[in-house]
Design a protein around this motif. Structure first.
Motif, PDB file in Angstrom:
ATOM      1  N   LYS A 188       0.823  -1.213   0.000  1.00 18.12           N
ATOM      2  CA  LYS A 188       0.000   0.000   0.000  1.00 18.12           C
ATOM      3  C   LYS A 188       0.856   1.262   0.000  1.00 18.12           C
ATOM      4  O   LYS A 188       0.601   2.205  -0.760  1.00 18.12           O
ATOM      5  N   PHE A 189       1.853   1.300   0.858  1.00 19.56           N
ATOM      6  CA  PHE A 189       2.709   2.489   0.927  1.00 19.56           C
ATOM      7  C   PHE A 189       3.523   2.656  -0.363  1.00 19.56           C
ATOM      8  O   PHE A 189       3.728   3.777  -0.827  1.00 19.56           O
ATOM      9  N   HIS A 190       3.968   1.539  -0.924  1.00 17.97           N
ATOM     10  CA  HIS A 190       4.740   1.618  -2.168  1.00 17.97           C
ATOM     11  C   HIS A 190       3.885   2.181  -3.300  1.00 17.97           C
ATOM     12  O   HIS A 190       4.326   3.085  -4.036  1.00 17.97           O
ATOM     13  N   GLU A 191       2.665   1.654  -3.451  1.00 20.27           N
ATOM     14  CA  GLU A 191       1.798   2.110  -4.532  1.00 20.27           C
ATOM     15  C   GLU A 191       1.365   3.557  -4.328  1.00 20.27           C
ATOM     16  O   GLU A 191       1.238   4.324  -5.293  1.00 20.27           O
ATOM     17  N   ALA A 192       1.146   3.948  -3.056  1.00 17.81           N
ATOM     18  CA  ALA A 192       0.781   5.332  -2.763  1.00 17.81           C
ATOM     19  C   ALA A 192       1.948   6.277  -3.063  1.00 17.81           C
ATOM     20  O   ALA A 192       1.754   7.398  -3.546  1.00 17.81           O
ATOM     21  N   LYS A 193       3.159   5.802  -2.784  1.00 15.37           N
ATOM     22  CA  LYS A 193       4.356   6.596  -3.095  1.00 15.37           C
ATOM     23  C   LYS A 193       4.442   6.873  -4.593  1.00 15.37           C
ATOM     24  O   LYS A 193       4.733   8.014  -5.019  1.00 15.37           O
ATOM     25  N   LEU A 194       4.166   5.838  -5.397  1.00 19.87           N
ATOM     26  CA  LEU A 194       4.202   6.004  -6.846  1.00 19.87           C
ATOM     27  C   LEU A 194       3.072   6.901  -7.343  1.00 19.87           C
ATOM     28  O   LEU A 194       3.179   7.515  -8.404  1.00 19.87           O
ATOM     29  N   ASN A 195       1.991   6.951  -6.561  1.00 24.60           N
ATOM     30  CA  ASN A 195       0.813   7.751  -6.923  1.00 24.60           C
ATOM     31  C   ASN A 195       0.885   9.133  -6.258  1.00 24.60           C
ATOM     32  O   ASN A 195      -0.023   9.561  -5.551  1.00 24.60           O
ATOM     33  N   ASN A 196       2.008   9.822  -6.473  1.00 23.63           N
ATOM     34  CA  ASN A 196       2.205  11.181  -5.952  1.00 23.63           C
ATOM     35  C   ASN A 196       2.051  11.262  -4.430  1.00 23.63           C
ATOM     36  O   ASN A 196       1.509  12.232  -3.908  1.00 23.63           O
ATOM     37  N   ASN A 197       2.515  10.213  -3.728  1.00 31.00           N
ATOM     38  CA  ASN A 197       2.438  10.167  -2.260  1.00 31.00           C
ATOM     39  C   ASN A 197       1.014  10.374  -1.758  1.00 31.00           C
ATOM     40  O   ASN A 197       0.752  11.146  -0.825  1.00 31.00           O
ATOM     41  N   ALA A 198       0.081   9.645  -2.395  1.00 25.47           N
ATOM     42  CA  ALA A 198      -1.322   9.702  -1.982  1.00 25.47           C
ATOM     43  C   ALA A 198      -1.476   9.197  -0.553  1.00 25.47           C
ATOM     44  O   ALA A 198      -0.633   8.454  -0.041  1.00 25.47           O
ATOM     45  N   ASP A 199      -2.570   9.606   0.092  1.00 21.07           N
ATOM     46  CA  ASP A 199      -2.841   9.143   1.452  1.00 21.07           C
ATOM     47  C   ASP A 199      -3.049   7.627   1.450  1.00 21.07           C
ATOM     48  O   ASP A 199      -3.537   7.053   0.471  1.00 21.07           O
TER      49      ASP A 199
END
Length: 316
Positions: A188-199
């Protein structure tokens, strides 16, 4: 165990089984046996018995199981109960019938009651009600522990059960629908990081406390049990330390390099409020963990990045 002893590792391609295989190879064991699920259906008692009659292993390590987190346990209770009992019954009964002297059964800390005193001692088994969100898996594992204990008592064989705390590490399951909390958070954190640091939204309140053990440490505990005759039938395996889910999330967030916010969905279940293992029995006989949590998470994230193309969705 002699280095040429024939050792069958059930579930040798899973996270725990593959770690045990690596640990044994590292120590010089040269006669390891493994079968994929397509080659041998462990739920098929007749097929397993035939396999054991043909191979005649000196020892069996049962690292095979249907596993998953709260969501998977909640959605597939029958499979988690029945398939795990079928797998372990085939192996345990087959081992007895083919006169296998050494059997190591791997379970889970969820076998202990939901509100048992902390830390969890082996003596707390069957003293109160289980956590409802994973009782199906827990009941299956309890029957495996008791089957090995019964064989130990009735037939005087060296069958021992090791109950690991929450495991993580190389070859973990990162599928968001079926994985445990730590690998799910990494993804989850990895994918959010790739997605402009989404929540990142996480289940529950973040207040429950959990203990984690790097899978290579668990493998070392299995090797220790293989090479020594343990005096009792049941041992907890863990670090003996726990942290809150919130602290875990922040540790993983830092390791991944995610810079967004963490949102807690309090409408989702927390599960057991605390699960800390009393690991004094293993420590007394000469084994203890080596890998601290931050180091293990860093190693696991590196492995995830190196193998991201192979992290696929798991079909239920």
């Amino acid at each position: 165990m002699d280095k040429n002893s024939k050792i069958y590792i059930a579930g040798h391609r899973g996270m725990v089984g593959s770690a045990v295989w690596r640990a044994l190879e590292k120590k010089g064991y040269s006669n390891l046996i493994g079968r994929t699920s397509s080659a041998l259906d462990l739920k098929n008692q007749e097929a397993v018995l035939k396999f054991l009659q043909e191979e005649q292993p000196d020892a069996i390590i049962d690292a095979a199981a249907r596993v998953g987190g709260i969501l998977a346990n909640n959605d597939y209770p029958y499979q988690f109960l029945m398939e795990n009992m079928q797998i372990q019954n085939s192996l345990i009964d087959g081992a007895l019938k083919t006169d296998v002297e050494k059997f190591i059964f791997l379970g889970s800390s969820c076998i202990y009651p939901k509100f048992a005193p902390q830390p969890l001692k082996e003596d707390y088994l069957l003293t109160d009600a289980l956590e409802p969100t994973n009782e199906w898996y827990a009941i299956a594992k309890i029957t495996g522990v008791k089957a090995c204990q019964a064989i130990r008592k009735q037939f005087n064989k060296d069958y021992v059960s090791l109950m690991p705390t929450n495991l993580y590490g190389y070859f973990d399951n990162f599928d968001l629908k079926t994985s445990h909390v730590l690998p799910a958070m990494i993804r989850k954190f990895h994918e959010a990081k790739l997605n402009n640091n989404a929540d990142v939204t996480l289940w529950g309140s973040g207040t429950p406390m959990r203990e984690f053990l790097f899978v290579d440490d668990m493998a070392e505990a299995v090797v220790y049990a293989l090479e020594n005759e343990l005096p009792e039938y049941l041992y907890n395996v863990g670090s003996g330390k726990d942290i809150t889910i919130k602290e875990l999330a922040e540790t993983i967030q830092k390791a991944v390099g995610h810079e967004g916010d963490i949102v807690w969905d309090a409408d989702k279940p927390d599960g057991t409020p605390r699960k800390l293992m009393d690991v004094s029995k293993m420590k007394e006989i000469g084994w203890q963990y080596k890998t601290e949590l931050d180091e293990g998470i860093a190693k696991t994230y590196r492995w995830f990045l190196e193998n991201i193309e192979n992290v696929k969705e798991v079909k239920m």
